[in-house]
Design an enzyme around this catalytic site. Structure first.
Site, PDB file in Angstrom:
ATOM      1  N   ASN A   2       0.831  -1.207   0.000  1.00  0.00           N
ATOM      2  CA  ASN A   2       0.000   0.000   0.000  1.00  0.00           C
ATOM      3  C   ASN A   2       0.863   1.254   0.000  1.00  0.00           C
ATOM      4  OD1 ASN A   2      -2.072  -1.775   0.109  1.00  0.00           O
ATOM      5  ND2 ASN A   2      -2.539  -1.463   2.284  1.00  0.00           N
ATOM      6  N   HIS A  50       5.934  -0.513  -2.657  1.00  0.00           N
ATOM      7  CA  HIS A  50       5.520   0.234  -3.845  1.00  0.00           C
ATOM      8  C   HIS A  50       5.601   1.741  -3.657  1.00  0.00           C
ATOM      9  CE1 HIS A  50       3.210  -3.547  -5.387  1.00  0.00           C
ATOM     10  NE2 HIS A  50       4.498  -3.596  -5.630  1.00  0.00           N
ATOM     11  N   CYS A  65      12.470  13.921  -7.624  1.00  0.00           N
ATOM     12  CA  CYS A  65      12.895  14.516  -8.888  1.00  0.00           C
ATOM     13  C   CYS A  65      14.402  14.327  -8.957  1.00  0.00           C
ATOM     14  CB  CYS A  65      12.540  15.999  -8.920  1.00  0.00           C
ATOM     15  SG  CYS A  65      12.928  16.745 -10.519  1.00  0.00           S
ATOM     16  N   THR A  68      -4.619  -8.854  -0.010  1.00  0.00           N
ATOM     17  CA  THR A  68      -3.956  -8.707  -1.317  1.00  0.00           C
ATOM     18  C   THR A  68      -4.405  -9.814  -2.264  1.00  0.00           C
ATOM     19  OG1 THR A  68      -1.842  -8.653  -2.506  1.00  0.00           O
ATOM     20  CG2 THR A  68      -1.865  -9.882  -0.430  1.00  0.00           C
ATOM     21  N   ASN A 103      -8.561 -12.915   3.645  1.00  0.00           N
ATOM     22  CA  ASN A 103      -9.139 -12.316   2.439  1.00  0.00           C
ATOM     23  C   ASN A 103     -10.559 -12.871   2.278  1.00  0.00           C
ATOM     24  OD1 ASN A 103      -9.688 -11.594  -0.380  1.00  0.00           O
ATOM     25  ND2 ASN A 103      -7.494 -11.214  -0.529  1.00  0.00           N
TER      26      ASN A 103
HETATM   27  P1  OAD Z   1      -5.973  -5.649  -5.156  1.00  0.00           P
HETATM   28  O1  OAD Z   1      -6.978  -4.603  -5.452  1.00  0.00           O
HETATM   29  O2  OAD Z   1      -5.381  -6.374  -6.313  1.00  0.00           O
HETATM   30  O3  OAD Z   1      -6.587  -6.738  -4.174  1.00  0.00           O
HETATM   31  C1  OAD Z   1      -7.255  -6.380  -2.984  1.00  0.00           C
HETATM   32  C2  OAD Z   1      -7.651  -7.642  -2.240  1.00  0.00           C
HETATM   33  O4  OAD Z   1      -8.276  -7.257  -1.025  1.00  0.00           O
HETATM   34  C3  OAD Z   1      -8.657  -8.539  -2.982  1.00  0.00           C
HETATM   35  O5  OAD Z   1      -8.147  -9.864  -3.034  1.00  0.00           O
HETATM   36  C4  OAD Z   1      -9.915  -8.457  -2.113  1.00  0.00           C
HETATM   37  O6  OAD Z   1     -10.643  -9.690  -2.086  1.00  0.00           O
HETATM   38  C5  OAD Z   1      -9.334  -8.141  -0.743  1.00  0.00           C
HETATM   39  N1  OAD Z   1     -10.250  -7.440   0.192  1.00  0.00           N
HETATM   40  C6  OAD Z   1     -11.292  -6.624  -0.096  1.00  0.00           C
HETATM   41  N2  OAD Z   1     -11.860  -6.141   1.030  1.00  0.00           N
HETATM   42  C7  OAD Z   1     -11.155  -6.679   2.080  1.00  0.00           C
HETATM   43  C8  OAD Z   1     -11.243  -6.559   3.512  1.00  0.00           C
HETATM   44  N3  OAD Z   1     -12.173  -5.785   4.106  1.00  0.00           N
HETATM   45  N4  OAD Z   1     -10.356  -7.242   4.267  1.00  0.00           N
HETATM   46  C9  OAD Z   1      -9.401  -8.019   3.674  1.00  0.00           C
HETATM   47  N5  OAD Z   1      -9.277  -8.170   2.333  1.00  0.00           N
HETATM   48  C10 OAD Z   1     -10.129  -7.507   1.538  1.00  0.00           C
HETATM   49  O7  OAD Z   1      -4.833  -4.957  -4.253  1.00  0.00           O
HETATM   50  P2  OAD Z   1      -3.312  -5.394  -4.008  1.00  0.00           P
HETATM   51  O8  OAD Z   1      -3.165  -6.866  -3.986  1.00  0.00           O
HETATM   52  O9  OAD Z   1      -2.827  -4.624  -2.862  1.00  0.00           O
HETATM   53  O10 OAD Z   1       0.348  -0.974  -6.922  1.00  0.00           O
HETATM   54  O11 OAD Z   1      -2.635  -4.843  -5.335  1.00  0.00           O
HETATM   55  C11 OAD Z   1      -1.248  -4.948  -5.505  1.00  0.00           C
HETATM   56  C12 OAD Z   1      -0.706  -3.728  -6.229  1.00  0.00           C
HETATM   57  O12 OAD Z   1      -1.436  -3.516  -7.438  1.00  0.00           O
HETATM   58  C13 OAD Z   1      -0.882  -2.441  -5.457  1.00  0.00           C
HETATM   59  O13 OAD Z   1       0.175  -2.188  -4.567  1.00  0.00           O
HETATM   60  C14 OAD Z   1      -0.954  -1.382  -6.516  1.00  0.00           C
HETATM   61  C15 OAD Z   1      -1.698  -2.111  -7.617  1.00  0.00           C
HETATM   62  O14 OAD Z   1      -1.388  -1.732  -8.908  1.00  0.00           O
HETATM   63  C16 OAD Z   1       0.703   0.324  -6.698  1.00  0.00           C
HETATM   64  O15 OAD Z   1      -0.004   1.130  -6.180  1.00  0.00           O
HETATM   65  C17 OAD Z   1       2.047   0.690  -7.146  1.00  0.00           C
END
Ligand code: OAD
Length: 224
Positions: free
Chosen positions: A90, A107, A115, A172, A197
């Site tokens: 995050n 990230h 810059c 995640t 999750n």
């Molecule tokens: P995602 O949006 O890919 O996944 C979020 C996960 O959170 C999903 O698997 C949901 O099922 C789960 N979720 C939703 N609500 C929840 C809750 N209340 N409690 C627990 N889990 C829940 O997000 P990330 O895996 O973090 O990059 O994405 C990885 C990267 O992709 C991020 O760091 C970002 C993005 O592009 C950058 O910002 C650079």
């Protein structure tokens, strides 16, 4: 399952799902940021080079959203756990705002700009000066699509994964590499691994325990 308070060196590996209960949308799935915005226009170096103002407009909206919300109980409980380390994907800074000190940001952060070689903390909403005194644009200090992860941050993350005695992944989807692969460094040592999750993910099968529910459903019990 043992309470996480019984471990010597717990490690949390967190993603966007942990911040959902603070009001920040995830990236994927219904209402996800990448469902609404095409990253090729907003979140890669090519987009920034082509149209830095548009990329900054997008990031200002995100900075505003983060500034307007608060860490949730999950962030707070993790921050209160003694000796806990956090590796987060995050960029919202909510772990730190909840009081966590040992946070490895894979990230980058919405709260920093850079810059050239200069990196500065900046929480202004919106960013007042988009250009550095050199005339070049500040860039959000974030790992965008197609960027490399910072090797020093990776090194620190690997060390934390080699030292932990339990790993807990929260919120995640496990589809963004190389981040998604990192928990396996800890798992190879046969330590307990827990996924929290509400949905099954691409990496659920790797974990010794999969808890299907939200962070707020499971963290209070696990950390009791
Ligand atoms: P995602 O949006 O890919 O996944 C979020 C996960 O959170 C999903 O698997 C949901 O099922 C789960 N979720 C939703 N609500 C929840 C809750 N209340 N409690 C627990 N889990 C829940 O997000 P990330 O895996 O973090 O990059 O994405 C990885 C990267 O992709 C991020 O760091 C970002 C993005 O592009 C950058 O910002 C650079």
């Amino acid at each position: 399952m043992r309470s996480l308070t019984k471990y010597r060196r717990p490690l949390f590996f967190t993603g966007a799902g942990l911040s959902v209960e603070s009001g920040i949308p995830t990236y994927r799935g219904a209402g996800g940021i990448w469902e609404e915005y095409d990253y090729t226009d907003y979140a890669c170096q090519r987009a920034f080079d082509a149209n830095p103002e548009r990329v900054w407009d997008f990031h200002d909206v995100r900075r505003e959203a983060v500034a307007a919300c608060e860490p949730n109980e999950g962030h707070r409980l993790i921050a209160e756990l003694e000796n806990a380390r956090i590796i987060t994907q995050n960029i919202d800074g909510l772990h730190q705002r909840a009081g966590a000190s040992d946070v490895i940001e894979l990230h980058g952060s919405l709260g920093r700009v850079r810059c050239g070689g200069e990196v500065v903390e900046n929480f202004e909403v919106p960013l007042r000066e988009r250009r550095h005194s050199s005339g070049r644009y500040w860039r959000p200090d974030i790992v965008w699509f197609e960027d490399m992860l910072d090797p020093l941050v990776m090194q620190e993350a690997v060390r934390a994964l080699e030292e932990c005695d339990v790993i807990v992944s929260v919120g995640t989807s496990g589809v963004v590499y190389p981040a998604a692969d990192l928990p396996r460094i800890a798992m190879r040592r046969g330590i307990p691994s827990i996924e929290i999750n509400p949905e099954e993910t691409a990496v659920s099968a790797w974990y010794t325990h999969s808890l299907r529910g939200t962070a707020s459903e499971f963290l209070p019990t696990l950390l009791a």
